[in-house]
Write an enzyme that holds these catalytic residues in place. Structure first.
Site, short mmCIF file in Angstrom:
data_model
loop_
_atom_site.label_atom_id
_atom_site.label_comp_id
_atom_site.label_asym_id
_atom_site.label_seq_id
_atom_site.Cartn_x
_atom_site.Cartn_y
_atom_site.Cartn_z
N SER A 46 32.10 -16.15 -18.97
CA SER A 46 33.42 -16.75 -19.15
C SER A 46 33.50 -18.11 -18.47
CB SER A 46 34.52 -15.82 -18.62
OG SER A 46 34.30 -15.52 -17.24
N GLU A 47 32.86 -18.28 -17.30
CA GLU A 47 32.79 -19.58 -16.66
C GLU A 47 31.46 -19.78 -15.93
OE1 GLU A 47 37.31 -19.25 -16.91
OE2 GLU A 47 35.85 -17.93 -15.97
N THR A 48 31.05 -21.02 -15.89
CA THR A 48 29.89 -21.48 -15.11
C THR A 48 30.36 -22.69 -14.31
OG1 THR A 48 28.32 -20.73 -16.80
CG2 THR A 48 27.54 -22.38 -15.23
N HIS A 77 38.83 -17.29 -10.61
CA HIS A 77 37.61 -16.61 -10.16
C HIS A 77 36.46 -17.60 -9.95
CE1 HIS A 77 35.17 -16.17 -13.95
NE2 HIS A 77 34.25 -15.64 -13.17
#
Length: 279
Positions: A46-48, A77
């Site tokens: 979902s995120e990096t 997060h």
């Protein structure tokens, strides 16, 4: 290409497999926007995030946050997970409090025996949804008319809009039509009742149409926006826990605490993978 420190971190759960995973690249100075975006697509999380030296002398580090679709100015997060990785790799704050630089500016982060928590940023847009948008989102999530209590903007960088539902069961029953929600970041939440048998005051879910994984397991920015909504209307105690990820088989727990005028959003972080990446 250069080998750079890399961690994959689990956020909002003490169990490494039941929170929200985050890929973190440290010493990311010199990476181009295109390279960061390509790596974020490759991780398919979902995120990096990419940590580098700050431009603002008040900050301890700078973080860039990418989804598989593009860059975000802020996310919850990734803020906690990036800070966890920075500390794990020897980061030392200039003062007692950690200051993160990101797309929305500076974000305060506290680190104590209970873990990490970021100060919820102010809402850039709030208030009720326009009637047509409210109906589009209600129908797109499959919410019964009687189950929808309210719908408001809770935009704190990511343009979240949130629906407050009548019950936790109504939140867990959502079956979104992502085509109908295209282009929107939508959250839904409800207060938990005595019969729900969950160690949380609220249950939430988050949906981002178009993402590789369109339901986010546990979402700091959405729950930070919801917290500002609830506090403004006197709808929550000064300290509470939000559960998220239940439908996905996760057990995310977001901790919310009000201290004076500040709202702190916290949760557990656990390192799952550590090594280096060639970028």
């Amino acid at each position: 290409m250069t080998y750079r420190p890399f961690l994959q971190v689990n956020v909002f759960s003490t169990d490494p497999l039941l929170g929200n995973p985050l890929a973190v690249v440290l010493d990311a100075d010199g990476l181009t926007d295109a390279r960061m975006a390509a790596f974020a697509r490759w991780t398919n999380l979902s995120e990096t995030t990419f940590i580098s030296k700050p431009d603002d002398p008040r900050a301890d580090y700078r973080v860039r946050i990418f989804t598989t679709l593009g860059e975000l100015p802020f996310a919850g997060h990734p803020t906690l997970g990036s800070c966890h990785a920075w500390l794990a790799k020897g980061g030392v704050p200039k003062d007692g409090e950690i200051v993160q630089q990101c797309g929305i500016g500076l974000v305060r982060i506290r680190h104590d025996a209970s873990g990490l928590a970021f100060e919820a940023p102010p809402l850039q847009r709030d208030g009720p949804l326009e009637p047509a948008l409210r109906e589009r989102v209600r129908a797109g999530l499959g919410v019964a008319v009687d189950d929808l209590l309210d719908a408001q903007w809770v935009d704190n960088g990511p343009p979240w809009l949130a629906l407050r539902l009548r019950s936790r069961a109504a939140v867990l029953a959502l079956r979104p039509d992502y085509a109908a929600l295209d282009g929107l970041m939508v959250g839904a939440f409800a207060a938990c009742g005595e019969g729900d048998a969950v160690d949380a005051a609220f249950e939430s879910r988050a949906f981002i149409a178009g993402e590789a994984a369109p339901e986010d397991p546990v979402t700091g920015s959405l729950n930070a926006g919801i917290a500002r909504w609830l506090v403004r209307e006197g709808g929550a105690p000064e300290r509470y826990v939000i559960s998220q990820g239940t439908v996905l088989g996760r057990a995310g727990r977001v901790q919310v605490e009000r201290v004076g005028d500040a709202l702190w959003i916290g949760g557990a972080c656990v390192t799952c993978i550590e090594g280096s990446v060639r970028l």
